[in-house]
Design a protein around this motif. Sequence first.
Motif, PDB file in Angstrom:
ATOM      1  N   ARG A 198       0.806  -1.224   0.000  1.00 16.71           N
ATOM      2  CA  ARG A 198       0.000   0.000   0.000  1.00 16.71           C
ATOM      3  C   ARG A 198       0.840   1.276   0.000  1.00 16.71           C
ATOM      4  O   ARG A 198       0.299   2.365   0.034  1.00 16.71           O
ATOM      5  CB  ARG A 198      -0.924   0.026   1.230  1.00 16.71           C
ATOM      6  CG  ARG A 198      -1.924  -1.104   1.258  1.00 16.71           C
ATOM      7  CD  ARG A 198      -3.040  -0.852   0.257  1.00 16.71           C
ATOM      8  NE  ARG A 198      -3.900  -2.003   0.180  1.00 16.71           N
ATOM      9  CZ  ARG A 198      -4.092  -2.710  -0.916  1.00 16.71           C
ATOM     10  NH1 ARG A 198      -3.504  -2.388  -2.025  1.00 16.71           N
ATOM     11  NH2 ARG A 198      -4.890  -3.755  -0.923  1.00 16.71           N
ATOM     12  N   GLY A 199       2.157   1.129   0.030  1.00 14.27           N
ATOM     13  CA  GLY A 199       3.020   2.303   0.026  1.00 14.27           C
ATOM     14  C   GLY A 199       3.112   2.984   1.378  1.00 14.27           C
ATOM     15  O   GLY A 199       3.431   4.172   1.459  1.00 14.27           O
ATOM     16  N   GLU A 200       2.846   2.240   2.439  1.00 18.99           N
ATOM     17  CA  GLU A 200       2.912   2.811   3.785  1.00 18.99           C
ATOM     18  C   GLU A 200       4.358   3.075   4.181  1.00 18.99           C
ATOM     19  O   GLU A 200       5.292   2.565   3.587  1.00 18.99           O
ATOM     20  CB  GLU A 200       2.242   1.875   4.793  1.00 18.99           C
ATOM     21  CG  GLU A 200       0.755   1.706   4.571  1.00 18.99           C
ATOM     22  CD  GLU A 200      -0.031   2.998   4.679  1.00 18.99           C
ATOM     23  OE1 GLU A 200       0.303   3.834   5.548  1.00 18.99           O
ATOM     24  OE2 GLU A 200      -0.975   3.181   3.888  1.00 18.99           O
ATOM     25  N   ALA A 201       4.520   3.852   5.242  1.00 23.14           N
ATOM     26  CA  ALA A 201       5.850   4.269   5.693  1.00 23.14           C
ATOM     27  C   ALA A 201       6.726   3.109   6.126  1.00 23.14           C
ATOM     28  O   ALA A 201       7.946   3.165   5.989  1.00 23.14           O
ATOM     29  CB  ALA A 201       5.712   5.278   6.833  1.00 23.14           C
ATOM     30  N   ASN A 202       6.141   2.046   6.630  1.00 20.89           N
ATOM     31  CA  ASN A 202       6.946   0.950   7.170  1.00 20.89           C
ATOM     32  C   ASN A 202       6.955  -0.280   6.262  1.00 20.89           C
ATOM     33  O   ASN A 202       7.174  -1.378   6.724  1.00 20.89           O
ATOM     34  CB  ASN A 202       6.444   0.562   8.561  1.00 20.89           C
ATOM     35  CG  ASN A 202       5.040   0.000   8.522  1.00 20.89           C
ATOM     36  OD1 ASN A 202       4.312   0.196   7.554  1.00 20.89           O
ATOM     37  ND2 ASN A 202       4.661  -0.690   9.563  1.00 20.89           N
ATOM     38  N   GLU A 203       6.718  -0.092   4.953  1.00 15.35           N
ATOM     39  CA  GLU A 203       6.724  -1.256   4.069  1.00 15.35           C
ATOM     40  C   GLU A 203       7.506  -1.010   2.790  1.00 15.35           C
ATOM     41  O   GLU A 203       7.684   0.130   2.355  1.00 15.35           O
ATOM     42  CB  GLU A 203       5.305  -1.732   3.764  1.00 15.35           C
ATOM     43  CG  GLU A 203       4.455  -0.779   3.000  1.00 15.35           C
ATOM     44  CD  GLU A 203       3.035  -1.303   2.775  1.00 15.35           C
ATOM     45  OE1 GLU A 203       2.649  -2.325   3.365  1.00 15.35           O
ATOM     46  OE2 GLU A 203       2.328  -0.681   1.992  1.00 15.35           O
ATOM     47  N   MET A 204       7.968  -2.118   2.226  1.00 12.21           N
ATOM     48  CA  MET A 204       8.775  -2.101   1.022  1.00 12.21           C
ATOM     49  C   MET A 204       8.323  -3.272   0.150  1.00 12.21           C
ATOM     50  O   MET A 204       8.036  -4.349   0.666  1.00 12.21           O
ATOM     51  CB  MET A 204      10.241  -2.254   1.430  1.00 12.21           C
ATOM     52  CG  MET A 204      11.194  -2.491   0.310  1.00 12.21           C
ATOM     53  SD  MET A 204      12.930  -2.494   0.830  1.00 12.21           S
ATOM     54  CE  MET A 204      12.972  -3.773   2.051  1.00 12.21           C
ATOM     55  N   LEU A 205       8.259  -3.048  -1.142  1.00 12.23           N
ATOM     56  CA  LEU A 205       7.920  -4.111  -2.087  1.00 12.23           C
ATOM     57  C   LEU A 205       9.208  -4.586  -2.747  1.00 12.23           C
ATOM     58  O   LEU A 205       9.984  -3.784  -3.263  1.00 12.23           O
ATOM     59  CB  LEU A 205       6.939  -3.594  -3.136  1.00 12.23           C
ATOM     60  CG  LEU A 205       6.506  -4.570  -4.228  1.00 12.23           C
ATOM     61  CD1 LEU A 205       5.724  -5.729  -3.629  1.00 12.23           C
ATOM     62  CD2 LEU A 205       5.676  -3.870  -5.276  1.00 12.23           C
ATOM     63  N   VAL A 206       9.446  -5.884  -2.703  1.00  9.41           N
ATOM     64  CA  VAL A 206      10.672  -6.465  -3.257  1.00  9.41           C
ATOM     65  C   VAL A 206      10.315  -7.255  -4.510  1.00  9.41           C
ATOM     66  O   VAL A 206       9.424  -8.104  -4.475  1.00  9.41           O
ATOM     67  CB  VAL A 206      11.343  -7.400  -2.223  1.00  9.41           C
ATOM     68  CG1 VAL A 206      12.609  -7.999  -2.794  1.00  9.41           C
ATOM     69  CG2 VAL A 206      11.619  -6.661  -0.930  1.00  9.41           C
ATOM     70  N   SER A 207      10.994  -6.954  -5.597  1.00 12.06           N
ATOM     71  CA  SER A 207      10.774  -7.695  -6.845  1.00 12.06           C
ATOM     72  C   SER A 207      12.119  -8.003  -7.483  1.00 12.06           C
ATOM     73  O   SER A 207      13.162  -7.590  -6.978  1.00 12.06           O
ATOM     74  CB  SER A 207       9.911  -6.875  -7.808  1.00 12.06           C
ATOM     75  OG  SER A 207      10.685  -5.874  -8.435  1.00 12.06           O
ATOM     76  N   ASN A 208      12.079  -8.687  -8.625  1.00 12.59           N
ATOM     77  CA  ASN A 208      13.332  -8.956  -9.314  1.00 12.59           C
ATOM     78  C   ASN A 208      13.871  -7.701 -10.002  1.00 12.59           C
ATOM     79  O   ASN A 208      15.043  -7.644 -10.348  1.00 12.59           O
ATOM     80  CB  ASN A 208      13.174 -10.110 -10.316  1.00 12.59           C
ATOM     81  CG  ASN A 208      12.099  -9.843 -11.336  1.00 12.59           C
ATOM     82  OD1 ASN A 208      11.365  -8.865 -11.246  1.00 12.59           O
ATOM     83  ND2 ASN A 208      11.992 -10.718 -12.318  1.00 12.59           N
ATOM     84  N   ARG A 209      13.030  -6.692 -10.204  1.00  6.53           N
ATOM     85  CA  ARG A 209      13.481  -5.405 -10.763  1.00  6.53           C
ATOM     86  C   ARG A 209      14.257  -4.594  -9.742  1.00  6.53           C
ATOM     87  O   ARG A 209      15.177  -3.872 -10.081  1.00  6.53           O
ATOM     88  CB  ARG A 209      12.278  -4.566 -11.201  1.00  6.53           C
ATOM     89  CG  ARG A 209      11.764  -4.894 -12.563  1.00  6.53           C
ATOM     90  CD  ARG A 209      10.486  -4.164 -12.900  1.00  6.53           C
ATOM     91  NE  ARG A 209      10.560  -2.725 -12.868  1.00  6.53           N
ATOM     92  CZ  ARG A 209       9.489  -1.945 -12.815  1.00  6.53           C
ATOM     93  NH1 ARG A 209       8.289  -2.459 -12.751  1.00  6.53           N
ATOM     94  NH2 ARG A 209       9.623  -0.649 -12.799  1.00  6.53           N
ATOM     95  N   GLY A 210      13.821  -4.675  -8.502  1.00  2.34           N
ATOM     96  CA  GLY A 210      14.443  -3.877  -7.461  1.00  2.34           C
ATOM     97  C   GLY A 210      13.540  -3.816  -6.250  1.00  2.34           C
ATOM     98  O   GLY A 210      12.675  -4.674  -6.055  1.00  2.34           O
ATOM     99  N   VAL A 211      13.727  -2.784  -5.445  1.00  6.76           N
ATOM    100  CA  VAL A 211      12.871  -2.581  -4.278  1.00  6.76           C
ATOM    101  C   VAL A 211      12.094  -1.288  -4.476  1.00  6.76           C
ATOM    102  O   VAL A 211      12.621  -0.311  -4.984  1.00  6.76           O
ATOM    103  CB  VAL A 211      13.683  -2.549  -2.960  1.00  6.76           C
ATOM    104  CG1 VAL A 211      14.307  -3.885  -2.684  1.00  6.76           C
ATOM    105  CG2 VAL A 211      14.737  -1.475  -2.974  1.00  6.76           C
ATOM    106  N   PHE A 212      10.829  -1.331  -4.082  1.00  6.89           N
ATOM    107  CA  PHE A 212       9.962  -0.177  -4.210  1.00  6.89           C
ATOM    108  C   PHE A 212       9.763   0.438  -2.830  1.00  6.89           C
ATOM    109  O   PHE A 212       9.339  -0.247  -1.901  1.00  6.89           O
ATOM    110  CB  PHE A 212       8.596  -0.580  -4.772  1.00  6.89           C
ATOM    111  CG  PHE A 212       8.640  -1.044  -6.200  1.00  6.89           C
ATOM    112  CD1 PHE A 212       8.385  -0.158  -7.230  1.00  6.89           C
ATOM    113  CD2 PHE A 212       8.926  -2.363  -6.506  1.00  6.89           C
ATOM    114  CE1 PHE A 212       8.415  -0.587  -8.554  1.00  6.89           C
ATOM    115  CE2 PHE A 212       8.953  -2.808  -7.812  1.00  6.89           C
ATOM    116  CZ  PHE A 212       8.699  -1.916  -8.839  1.00  6.89           C
ATOM    117  N   LEU A 213      10.056   1.723  -2.723  1.00  4.28           N
ATOM    118  CA  LEU A 213       9.844   2.472  -1.486  1.00  4.28           C
ATOM    119  C   LEU A 213       9.072   3.736  -1.816  1.00  4.28           C
ATOM    120  O   LEU A 213       9.424   4.451  -2.754  1.00  4.28           O
ATOM    121  CB  LEU A 213      11.178   2.878  -0.842  1.00  4.28           C
ATOM    122  CG  LEU A 213      12.023   1.782  -0.227  1.00  4.28           C
ATOM    123  CD1 LEU A 213      13.408   2.309   0.106  1.00  4.28           C
ATOM    124  CD2 LEU A 213      11.366   1.252   1.023  1.00  4.28           C
ATOM    125  N   SER A 214       8.039   4.014  -1.059  1.00  7.34           N
ATOM    126  CA  SER A 214       7.313   5.265  -1.241  1.00  7.34           C
ATOM    127  C   SER A 214       8.121   6.397  -0.608  1.00  7.34           C
ATOM    128  O   SER A 214       9.081   6.165   0.131  1.00  7.34           O
ATOM    129  CB  SER A 214       5.939   5.175  -0.574  1.00  7.34           C
ATOM    130  OG  SER A 214       6.085   5.086   0.832  1.00  7.34           O
TER     131      SER A 214
END
Length: 149
Positions: free
Chosen positions: A65-81
Amino acid sequence: MDNSDKLKLKSKLDKALTLQKEKQKLHLEQLSMSEEDRVIKVVCELVDDKDLYRRCSYKDKALYRGEANEMLVSNRGVFLSRKALVYGLKRYNCTGISVKKIILALSQMELLDEDRGGTHTTKVQNVRAYCILYNELKERYEELRGTEE
């Protein structure tokens, strides 16, 4: 006090001076580091901290959800809001380095996977996030650590 009622001032003073020396050494290393190197170091440490962010895998990206305490990990990279970067910088007490400086430096070093339009972000799960190319970032961080030693 020791057994003969004398203060153990010398050992306490030695510990205090050693601690002060280590703090000054760290501070000097940070001052002598280029802006790009500081960005690489800070971002890599934020991303690698297992306790800082809740990690969402790409196959379960619907949970992101793009919250302050979360990160999305994929093979492209890491997503941080943007919220997540601010949160990480505050938790690490990073002074003298802002989200804007980080994003501009990562973009110039081509460590961001960006949509067109000059936003430096990528849209994932209807959330605008910075996609940091983790493998390339880690490679530069390892090179940086090799030159420090």
